[in-house]
Each structure stands twice: as structure tokens, then as C-alpha cells.
Design an enzyme around this catalytic site. Structure first.
Site, PDB file in Angstrom:
ATOM      1  N   CYS A 175       0.836  -1.206   0.000  1.00 59.10           N
ATOM      2  CA  CYS A 175       0.000   0.000   0.000  1.00 59.10           C
ATOM      3  C   CYS A 175       0.874   1.261   0.000  1.00 59.10           C
ATOM      4  O   CYS A 175       1.742   1.426   0.864  1.00 59.10           O
ATOM      5  CB  CYS A 175      -0.922  -0.006   1.216  1.00 59.10           C
ATOM      6  N   ASN A 190       0.531  -8.900 -11.099  1.00 62.79           N
ATOM      7  CA  ASN A 190      -0.628  -8.011 -10.978  1.00 62.79           C
ATOM      8  C   ASN A 190      -0.320  -6.654 -11.598  1.00 62.79           C
ATOM      9  O   ASN A 190       0.768  -6.126 -11.446  1.00 62.79           O
ATOM     10  CB  ASN A 190      -0.983  -7.865  -9.487  1.00 62.79           C
ATOM     11  N   GLY A 191      -1.317  -6.132 -12.304  1.00 59.20           N
ATOM     12  CA  GLY A 191      -1.209  -4.771 -12.825  1.00 59.20           C
ATOM     13  C   GLY A 191      -1.699  -4.632 -14.245  1.00 59.20           C
ATOM     14  O   GLY A 191      -1.162  -5.253 -15.165  1.00 59.20           O
TER      15      GLY A 191
HETATM   16  C1  FMN Z   1      -9.414   1.643  -4.757  1.00 63.66           C
HETATM   17  C2  FMN Z   1      -8.265   0.707  -4.580  1.00 63.66           C
HETATM   18  C3  FMN Z   1      -8.078   0.088  -3.355  1.00 63.66           C
HETATM   19  C4  FMN Z   1      -7.010  -0.803  -3.176  1.00 63.66           C
HETATM   20  N1  FMN Z   1      -6.869  -1.421  -1.970  1.00 63.66           N
HETATM   21  C5  FMN Z   1      -5.909  -2.368  -1.815  1.00 63.66           C
HETATM   22  C6  FMN Z   1      -5.821  -3.127  -0.614  1.00 63.66           C
HETATM   23  O1  FMN Z   1      -6.636  -2.991   0.303  1.00 63.66           O
HETATM   24  N2  FMN Z   1      -4.809  -4.023  -0.518  1.00 63.66           N
HETATM   25  C7  FMN Z   1      -3.902  -4.232  -1.533  1.00 63.66           C
HETATM   26  O2  FMN Z   1      -3.007  -5.058  -1.404  1.00 63.66           O
HETATM   27  N3  FMN Z   1      -3.983  -3.539  -2.684  1.00 63.66           N
HETATM   28  C8  FMN Z   1      -4.972  -2.632  -2.864  1.00 63.66           C
HETATM   29  N4  FMN Z   1      -5.088  -1.989  -4.044  1.00 63.66           N
HETATM   30  C9  FMN Z   1      -4.174  -2.337  -5.156  1.00 63.66           C
HETATM   31  C10 FMN Z   1      -4.775  -3.442  -6.030  1.00 63.66           C
HETATM   32  O3  FMN Z   1      -4.980  -4.628  -5.300  1.00 63.66           O
HETATM   33  C11 FMN Z   1      -3.868  -3.745  -7.231  1.00 63.66           C
HETATM   34  O4  FMN Z   1      -2.615  -4.153  -6.759  1.00 63.66           O
HETATM   35  C12 FMN Z   1      -3.687  -2.541  -8.141  1.00 63.66           C
HETATM   36  O5  FMN Z   1      -4.902  -1.855  -8.348  1.00 63.66           O
HETATM   37  C13 FMN Z   1      -3.112  -2.956  -9.513  1.00 63.66           C
HETATM   38  O6  FMN Z   1      -3.959  -3.899 -10.134  1.00 63.66           O
HETATM   39  P1  FMN Z   1      -4.980  -3.473 -11.333  1.00 63.66           P
HETATM   40  O7  FMN Z   1      -4.158  -2.799 -12.385  1.00 63.66           O
HETATM   41  O8  FMN Z   1      -5.575  -4.783 -11.785  1.00 63.66           O
HETATM   42  O9  FMN Z   1      -5.961  -2.526 -10.747  1.00 63.66           O
HETATM   43  C14 FMN Z   1      -6.123  -1.078  -4.241  1.00 63.66           C
HETATM   44  C15 FMN Z   1      -6.331  -0.453  -5.475  1.00 63.66           C
HETATM   45  C16 FMN Z   1      -7.392   0.412  -5.654  1.00 63.66           C
HETATM   46  C17 FMN Z   1      -7.607   1.049  -6.997  1.00 63.66           C
END
Ligand code: FMN
Length: 356
Positions: free
Chosen positions: A134, A237-238
């Protein structure tokens, strides 16, 4: 109220395979004793991946493992001792279907271990995941947790070791970013520390904490970690936003699994589409407008059941905005739905924006 999955599945059977890309050979992944099949995980997202959202994803199917929002370990213990209450973020966790991962964050090994043990032995969750990714100031600068800890590999090791011992035999995993900043990318070192400390899997978001969400996820960097892991699976992830993107990730990069976050907020059916694509089956089309309307109302009813109509309506504004993303008229819908204050207003906006 049920999601209208039968309509959706009916439409799916008529759909053509979306991609000409052949499905790569993808194996289920193992997190300790847990088999994750398909190896596609629903990411934790604070403020979003609560019980209501998870139920919707689960009903569509396709996610091999789902996760809660991150739960503050110290906050958990404080609430339990001072108010005899559970954190709101554990809504549904005790009774919902498994497999389910609960993510925790903090910087104190003993506190994390105490909360991990409760989750493993009392709640009997499938996986305890620790957040080392985070980038939000409240977590990093104020609480010296999340991605802040990537600067301190020894501390990461101490945390994982202690939580693993407290949770056994429930597997403990870690979620990290590539590092704190571009000039201090140490994901390989952290990965080895997590493995040596007994972690059962590692998820890597291909950005640094300083990147926040800018630029693109660096999948080459994620892939580079794999040869350094001897025993545990690597989950990338990403920026995965479509079945084609997932097929491409498995075909091009050295990962055992993938995790999807933002793209599944406005498409909770994405996991089902990805599962079909990985199996080389026809990819179900997106639900019709009418199905989306029922879905939105179903989501709303779950949130109101838990939080009451007043708070539920306010909470639902942000979820409703996600559903509209990418659709014609989305801007007007978002403007209107972000002001609704009562069930009647919510229903009116939905009726008018998602006509039958
Ligand atoms: C609104 C929001 C809340 C998130 N909260 C968490 C969380 O609680 N724990 C965590 O490990 N990552 C959190 N993330 C990160 C996501 O799990 C992920 O790693 C990140 O969005 C990249 O993946 P994506 O491109 O598929 O969105 C959060 C992301 C967003 C946008």
C-alpha cells in the site's frame, strides 16, 4: 435476489471465442494446501471488495481466490478489546463460501501474528495475506506499514515468519510492489525473504510505491523475480483488463498466476470471461443492459441489508459509478447517481439510465 446469471449464461453459449490467440497452457497454482483453479485471483481493494462485491464476483464465477479489503491489525484488536466489535471490513467473512483470503496490514509482527491466528483458527479463512504494497500516506508515513516496509527486508522477514508460525497450517502470503521507488527496486530480495520466512505465495504489483498508479505495470520486472523463487508461486498483478491481456500475460511472462483489481470493479463478470478464455472456450459476452440493471439493484440490496438504507445509499454511489464506466451516457449517470440520497432516488436514476 439473485444475479440474472441464467440469462447471461444463455447469451454466453451463443458467443464466439473473443480472441484468435490460443490459450496458453496454464496450471492451477498451489498456495500451501490450497489449489487455486484457475490461477486468477480477485485483488484486495480497500473500500470496494467487501462482502457484497465478493458475492457478485462469486456468483459469476471464474476467480480462483477472492480477497477482502485490507484490515488494520491494530485496529482489529482495539475494536475487539474496547468495543467488543469486529472491523466493518470483516463483514461476511465468518460465513461466506471459501476459498477466501483476508488481507491484514500493520508493522508489528506480534500484532499481525495475533490477528492472523484469529483469522486462521477462529474464522478459518483459506489464506492470510499481508500487505507490503500500500502506497497511501496514511499507511506508509503515518503507520510505517504497507510499502514503507519494503525498505526493511529484515522486518518483512520477521513479520512473515511470525505470522506463518501463528497461522499454521493456514497458508500466509504477501503482496508487494516492485519497491519503494524506481531507484530502490528490491522486489527480488523481498521475494526471497518472504519465501525463506515461510510465505506460501507472493503477489507483485508491477509498479513502485512512488509510481502510485501512474505509467504501466512493468511485467518484465515481475517476470524477473520468478527464477529467484524455489518453492512458492509468483502471482503477477497490474493493468490486466481483458481476457486477451490475461492470455498475453501467461504467454509472455514467467508467472504462476495473475491477480485482477480495477478492471473487475465495473466488470465483476471479467473473471468468468478470463476462465473461459484460459480453457479455450467461447468467452461469454458482457451482460445486457437489463442484466446490468438487475445486478446493480442486487448489489444495492446487499449493501442496504448490511448498512441500512441511509448509509447504504451513500456507500452505493461509488459502486454504481464503477458500473457505468465505459458505457454510453456514463458521465450523466455518474453525475446523477453520485448525488442520490434515498432508495427512491437511486431506483429512479437506475430505471432511467438502464432502461428495460
Ligand atoms: C481503490 C483501490 C483500493 C485498493 N486497496 C488495496 C488493498 O486494500 N490491498 C492491496 O493489497 N492492494 C490494494 N489496491 C491495489 C490493487 O490490489 C492492485 O494491486 C492494483 O490496483 C493494480 O492492479 P490493477 O491494475 O488490476 O488494478 C487497491 C487499489 C485500488 C484502486
Amino acid at each position: 435476489m439473485k444475479i440474472p446469471s441464467s440469462t447471461w449464461q444463455h447469451a454466453a453459449s451463443a458467443a464466439a471465442v473473443a480472441d484468435s490467440q490460443p490459450a496458453p497452457r496454464v496450471q492451477p497454482l498451489k498456495i500451501g494446501p490450497l489449489v487455486v483453479d484457475p490461477p486468477v485471483l480477485q485483488a484486495p481493494m480497500a473500500g470496494f471488495t467487501n462482502f457484497a462485491y465478493r458475492q457478485i464476483v462469486r456468483q459469476f464465477g471464474g476467480a480462483g481466490l477472492q480477497a477482502t479489503e485490507m484490515v488494520h491489525a491494530k485496529g482489529f484488536l482495539w475494536l475487539e478489546n474496547e468495543a467488543d466489535e469486529l472491523p466493518e471490513r470483516l463483514w461476511g467473512v465468518a460465513e461466506e463460501a471459501r476459498p477466501l483470503a483476508v488481507q491484514i496490514w500493520d508493522n508489528d509482527p506480534a500484532t499481525l501474528a495475533e490477528v492472523g491466528a484469529k483469522l486462521a483458527h477462529e474464522f478459518r479463512v483459506s489464506v492470510v495475506d499481508i500487505n507490503f504494497g500500500c502506497p497511501v500516506k496514511q499507511v506508509t508515513e503515518k503507520a510505517h506499514s504497507g510499502s514503507y516496509l519494503l525498505r526493511y527486508p529484515d522486518r518483512v522477514g520477521a513479520i512473515v515468519e511470525r505470522v506463518v508460525a501463528a497461522c499454521a497450517p493456514t497458508p500466509v502470503t504477501a503482496k508487494i510492489r516492485l519497491g519503494c521507488s524506481r531507484s530502490s527496486m528490491n522486489a527480488i530480495e523481498i521475494a526471497q525473504v518472504v519465501e525463506q520466512a515461510g510465505g506460501a505465495a507472493l503477489t507483485v504489483h508491477g509498479r513502485t510505491a512512488a509510481d502510485f498508479f501512474s505509467g504501466s505495470a512493468d511485467w518484465d520486472r515481475i517476470s524477473e523475480i520468478k527464477p529467484h523463487l524455489k518453492r512458492i508461486p509468483l502471482i503477477g498483478n497490474g493493468d490486466l483488463a481483458s481476457p486477451a491481456a490475461v492470455l498475453n500475460a501467461f504467454a509472455r511472462y514467467d508467472v504462476d498466476g495473475v491477480m485482477i483489481a480495477r478492471a473487475a470493479l465495473n466488470k465483476p463478470w471479467l473473471f468468468a470471461q478470463v476462465k473461459a478464455a484460459l480453457a479455450g472456450e467461447p468467452v461469454p459476452p458482457d451482460p445486457t443492459l437489463e442484466d446490468e440493471r438487475s445486478l446493480l439493484l442486487h448489489h444495492y440490496s446487499l449493501v442496504c441489508e448490511r448498512f441500512g438504507e441511509s448509509k447504504g445509499t451513500v456507500l452505493m454511489r461509488k459502486y454504481a459509478c464503477c458500473y457505468a464506466q465505459g458505457r454510453a451516457g456514463a458521465r450523466e449517470f455518474r453525475t446523477r447517481v453520485s448525488k442520490v440520497a434515498s432508495p427512491a432516488e437511486f431506483h429512479l436514476v437506475v430505471e432511467e439510465s438502464f432502461p428495460r
